[in-house]
Design a protein around this motif. Structure first.
Motif, PDB file in Angstrom:
ATOM      1  N   VAL A  30       0.842  -1.202   0.000  1.00 48.04           N
ATOM      2  CA  VAL A  30       0.000   0.000   0.000  1.00 48.04           C
ATOM      3  C   VAL A  30       0.873   1.247   0.000  1.00 48.04           C
ATOM      4  O   VAL A  30       0.636   2.204  -0.752  1.00 48.04           O
ATOM      5  CB  VAL A  30      -0.947  -0.004   1.219  1.00 48.04           C
ATOM      6  N   PHE A  31       1.905   1.244   0.848  1.00 49.54           N
ATOM      7  CA  PHE A  31       2.834   2.376   0.877  1.00 49.54           C
ATOM      8  C   PHE A  31       3.455   2.596  -0.496  1.00 49.54           C
ATOM      9  O   PHE A  31       3.536   3.735  -0.986  1.00 49.54           O
ATOM     10  CB  PHE A  31       3.942   2.126   1.900  1.00 49.54           C
ATOM     11  N   ILE A  32       3.908   1.514  -1.124  1.00 50.24           N
ATOM     12  CA  ILE A  32       4.580   1.619  -2.417  1.00 50.24           C
ATOM     13  C   ILE A  32       3.650   2.201  -3.473  1.00 50.24           C
ATOM     14  O   ILE A  32       4.038   3.074  -4.263  1.00 50.24           O
ATOM     15  CB  ILE A  32       5.111   0.234  -2.856  1.00 50.24           C
ATOM     16  N   VAL A  33       2.416   1.732  -3.518  1.00 49.89           N
ATOM     17  CA  VAL A  33       1.444   2.215  -4.507  1.00 49.89           C
ATOM     18  C   VAL A  33       1.185   3.709  -4.314  1.00 49.89           C
ATOM     19  O   VAL A  33       1.161   4.484  -5.282  1.00 49.89           O
ATOM     20  CB  VAL A  33       0.129   1.417  -4.417  1.00 49.89           C
ATOM     21  N   ILE A  34       0.992   4.129  -3.064  1.00 49.79           N
ATOM     22  CA  ILE A  34       0.723   5.543  -2.800  1.00 49.79           C
ATOM     23  C   ILE A  34       1.929   6.406  -3.141  1.00 49.79           C
ATOM     24  O   ILE A  34       1.793   7.489  -3.739  1.00 49.79           O
ATOM     25  CB  ILE A  34       0.323   5.732  -1.326  1.00 49.79           C
ATOM     26  N   LEU A  35       3.119   5.947  -2.801  1.00 46.25           N
ATOM     27  CA  LEU A  35       4.333   6.698  -3.124  1.00 46.25           C
ATOM     28  C   LEU A  35       4.530   6.818  -4.631  1.00 46.25           C
ATOM     29  O   LEU A  35       4.889   7.890  -5.135  1.00 46.25           O
ATOM     30  CB  LEU A  35       5.548   6.023  -2.483  1.00 46.25           C
ATOM     31  N   ALA A  36       4.276   5.732  -5.347  1.00 42.31           N
ATOM     32  CA  ALA A  36       4.408   5.759  -6.807  1.00 42.31           C
ATOM     33  C   ALA A  36       3.393   6.715  -7.420  1.00 42.31           C
ATOM     34  O   ALA A  36       3.721   7.497  -8.327  1.00 42.31           O
ATOM     35  CB  ALA A  36       4.232   4.352  -7.375  1.00 42.31           C
ATOM     36  N   ALA A  37       2.158   6.665  -6.925  1.00 43.12           N
ATOM     37  CA  ALA A  37       1.115   7.555  -7.443  1.00 43.12           C
ATOM     38  C   ALA A  37       1.466   9.013  -7.180  1.00 43.12           C
ATOM     39  O   ALA A  37       1.273   9.889  -8.045  1.00 43.12           O
ATOM     40  CB  ALA A  37      -0.224   7.208  -6.813  1.00 43.12           C
ATOM     41  N   SER A  38       1.999   9.292  -6.003  1.00 39.98           N
ATOM     42  CA  SER A  38       2.380  10.663  -5.673  1.00 39.98           C
ATOM     43  C   SER A  38       3.523  11.145  -6.555  1.00 39.98           C
ATOM     44  O   SER A  38       3.528  12.294  -7.023  1.00 39.98           O
ATOM     45  CB  SER A  38       2.792  10.745  -4.203  1.00 39.98           C
ATOM     46  N   ALA A  39       4.502  10.282  -6.795  1.00 37.03           N
ATOM     47  CA  ALA A  39       5.629  10.657  -7.653  1.00 37.03           C
ATOM     48  C   ALA A  39       5.148  10.963  -9.070  1.00 37.03           C
ATOM     49  O   ALA A  39       5.570  11.955  -9.677  1.00 37.03           O
ATOM     50  CB  ALA A  39       6.664   9.535  -7.675  1.00 37.03           C
ATOM     51  N   VAL A  40       4.265  10.132  -9.601  1.00 42.49           N
ATOM     52  CA  VAL A  40       3.742  10.344 -10.961  1.00 42.49           C
ATOM     53  C   VAL A  40       2.927  11.636 -11.020  1.00 42.49           C
ATOM     54  O   VAL A  40       3.048  12.426 -11.964  1.00 42.49           O
ATOM     55  CB  VAL A  40       2.891   9.143 -11.405  1.00 42.49           C
ATOM     56  N   ALA A  41       2.092  11.870 -10.003  1.00 45.92           N
ATOM     57  CA  ALA A  41       1.277  13.078  -9.976  1.00 45.92           C
ATOM     58  C   ALA A  41       2.137  14.333  -9.924  1.00 45.92           C
ATOM     59  O   ALA A  41       1.863  15.331 -10.611  1.00 45.92           O
ATOM     60  CB  ALA A  41       0.330  13.042  -8.779  1.00 45.92           C
ATOM     61  N   HIS A  42       3.197  14.306  -9.116  1.00 49.20           N
ATOM     62  CA  HIS A  42       4.085  15.465  -9.030  1.00 49.20           C
ATOM     63  C   HIS A  42       4.878  15.650 -10.328  1.00 49.20           C
ATOM     64  O   HIS A  42       5.127  16.787 -10.744  1.00 49.20           O
ATOM     65  CB  HIS A  42       5.045  15.312  -7.850  1.00 49.20           C
ATOM     66  N   LEU A  43       5.256  14.547 -10.957  1.00 50.41           N
ATOM     67  CA  LEU A  43       5.967  14.647 -12.228  1.00 50.41           C
ATOM     68  C   LEU A  43       5.077  15.294 -13.282  1.00 50.41           C
ATOM     69  O   LEU A  43       5.515  16.163 -14.048  1.00 50.41           O
ATOM     70  CB  LEU A  43       6.399  13.244 -12.683  1.00 50.41           C
ATOM     71  N   ASP A  44       3.821  14.892 -13.298  1.00 52.86           N
ATOM     72  CA  ASP A  44       2.871  15.472 -14.250  1.00 52.86           C
ATOM     73  C   ASP A  44       2.620  16.941 -13.955  1.00 52.86           C
ATOM     74  O   ASP A  44       2.435  17.751 -14.873  1.00 52.86           O
ATOM     75  CB  ASP A  44       1.559  14.694 -14.196  1.00 52.86           C
ATOM     76  N   ALA A  45       2.620  17.299 -12.680  1.00 51.64           N
ATOM     77  CA  ALA A  45       2.306  18.677 -12.274  1.00 51.64           C
ATOM     78  C   ALA A  45       3.455  19.643 -12.506  1.00 51.64           C
ATOM     79  O   ALA A  45       3.275  20.863 -12.382  1.00 51.64           O
ATOM     80  CB  ALA A  45       1.905  18.704 -10.799  1.00 51.64           C
ATOM     81  N   LEU A  46       4.637  19.140 -12.825  1.00 46.80           N
ATOM     82  CA  LEU A  46       5.775  20.031 -13.051  1.00 46.80           C
ATOM     83  C   LEU A  46       5.496  21.053 -14.139  1.00 46.80           C
ATOM     84  O   LEU A  46       6.033  22.170 -14.114  1.00 46.80           O
ATOM     85  CB  LEU A  46       7.022  19.212 -13.421  1.00 46.80           C
ATOM     86  N   THR A  47       4.644  20.706 -15.113  1.00 43.91           N
ATOM     87  CA  THR A  47       4.365  21.620 -16.218  1.00 43.91           C
ATOM     88  C   THR A  47       3.617  22.863 -15.752  1.00 43.91           C
ATOM     89  O   THR A  47       3.644  23.890 -16.424  1.00 43.91           O
ATOM     90  CB  THR A  47       3.531  20.910 -17.295  1.00 43.91           C
ATOM     91  N   ARG A  48       2.970  22.788 -14.577  1.00 41.76           N
ATOM     92  CA  ARG A  48       2.254  23.963 -14.074  1.00 41.76           C
ATOM     93  C   ARG A  48       3.207  25.083 -13.703  1.00 41.76           C
ATOM     94  O   ARG A  48       2.799  26.232 -13.559  1.00 41.76           O
ATOM     95  CB  ARG A  48       1.414  23.582 -12.850  1.00 41.76           C
ATOM     96  N   MET A  80      12.087   5.962  -1.140  1.00 39.54           N
ATOM     97  CA  MET A  80      11.323   5.274  -0.097  1.00 39.54           C
ATOM     98  C   MET A  80      10.649   4.013  -0.646  1.00 39.54           C
ATOM     99  O   MET A  80      10.642   2.966   0.007  1.00 39.54           O
ATOM    100  CB  MET A  80      10.284   6.216   0.512  1.00 39.54           C
ATOM    101  N   ALA A  81      10.079   4.128  -1.852  1.00 44.11           N
ATOM    102  CA  ALA A  81       9.459   2.957  -2.469  1.00 44.11           C
ATOM    103  C   ALA A  81      10.503   1.874  -2.736  1.00 44.11           C
ATOM    104  O   ALA A  81      10.249   0.675  -2.545  1.00 44.11           O
ATOM    105  CB  ALA A  81       8.766   3.362  -3.771  1.00 44.11           C
ATOM    106  N   PHE A  82      11.701   2.284  -3.166  1.00 41.14           N
ATOM    107  CA  PHE A  82      12.797   1.344  -3.406  1.00 41.14           C
ATOM    108  C   PHE A  82      13.143   0.583  -2.134  1.00 41.14           C
ATOM    109  O   PHE A  82      13.308  -0.656  -2.137  1.00 41.14           O
ATOM    110  CB  PHE A  82      14.008   2.120  -3.915  1.00 41.14           C
TER     111      PHE A  82
END
Length: 218
Positions: free
Chosen positions: A150-168, A210-212
């Motif tokens: 569960v931790f890994i999934v949430i961390l991965a989702a957060s990383a992807v969301a922040h990567l996508d948000a960089l364009t803002r 952390m996910a690693f």
């Protein structure tokens, strides 16, 4: 399954760099007349130093019990911030800076919980440095695989969301941010945010590291 120690040292170095950068942000933000989330940057400093110590025991600065106390405190802080956010904005609302939802605080609550989990289960990479084996919890303390997953999934989702948000916060939109738009502090504070893309990059690096570490425990 073997794991080269240089890879662990690499992640430890990255975490120390992230911690140093976030500490520098806390020191210069007022002098530069910018804004940031102080609690998030403090959390990044603490988590980076802690993870570096787990990955490379030679740079550990506190024992496990002390770190557990620290992360209980961080978890309580972000739990409180989450409750306060829901009370003011609801589950689907946005903060006054129009950037962050409840996930902003819940993600850092999860990160604090993941660190606490790793310390309380006795996870260590000291053996990994000595034998080349992956880190593992003390026998019988982490029989349930679901929680780290569960931790890994949430961390991965957060990383992807922040990567996508960089364009803002791209240079092309800097004019908007500088006028208190996309990257203003909120709550009536129109100061522009201090290097938002670098802050997000630090968050992404921390989520990946952390996910690693959690993957190595499975």
């Amino acid at each position: 399954m073997s794991d080269p120690t240089w890879f662990l040292d690499f992640f430890a170095a990255v975490m120390l760099a992230v911690s140093a950068y976030c500490a520098a942000r806390l020191l210069v933000v007022r002098r530069m007349h910018r804004a940031l989330h102080y609690d998030v940057n403090v959390a990044h400093v603490v988590m980076g130093v802690a993870m570096a110590g787990m990955l490379a025991p030679a740079v550990a600065v506190l024992d496990d019990t002390a770190w557990e106390v620290v992360f209980v405190g961080l978890a309580a802080w972000f739990a409180g911030k989450s409750v306060r956010f829901i009370a003011r904005h609801g589950l689907t609302g946005r903060s006054s800076d129009h950037l962050h939802g409840i996930s902003h605080y819940l993600t850092h609550l999860v990160m604090a919980g993941a660190m606490l989990y790793m310390y309380m289960t006795g996870a260590s990479v000291a053996t990994a440095h000595a034998t080349g084996m992956v880190m593992a919890p003390v026998a019988g303390t982490a029989d349930v695989v679901a929680l780290p997953l569960v931790f890994i999934v949430i961390l991965a989702a957060s990383a992807v969301a922040h990567l996508d948000a960089l364009t803002r916060f791209s240079p092309a939109r800097a004019a908007v941010a500088s006028t208190g738009g996309l990257a203003s502090a909120g709550d009536g504070d129109e100061r522009p945010w201090l290097s938002p893309r670098l802050e997000m990059g630090c968050h992404i690096a921390m989520c990946v590291a952390m996910a690693f570490m959690l993957v190595l425990m499975l």
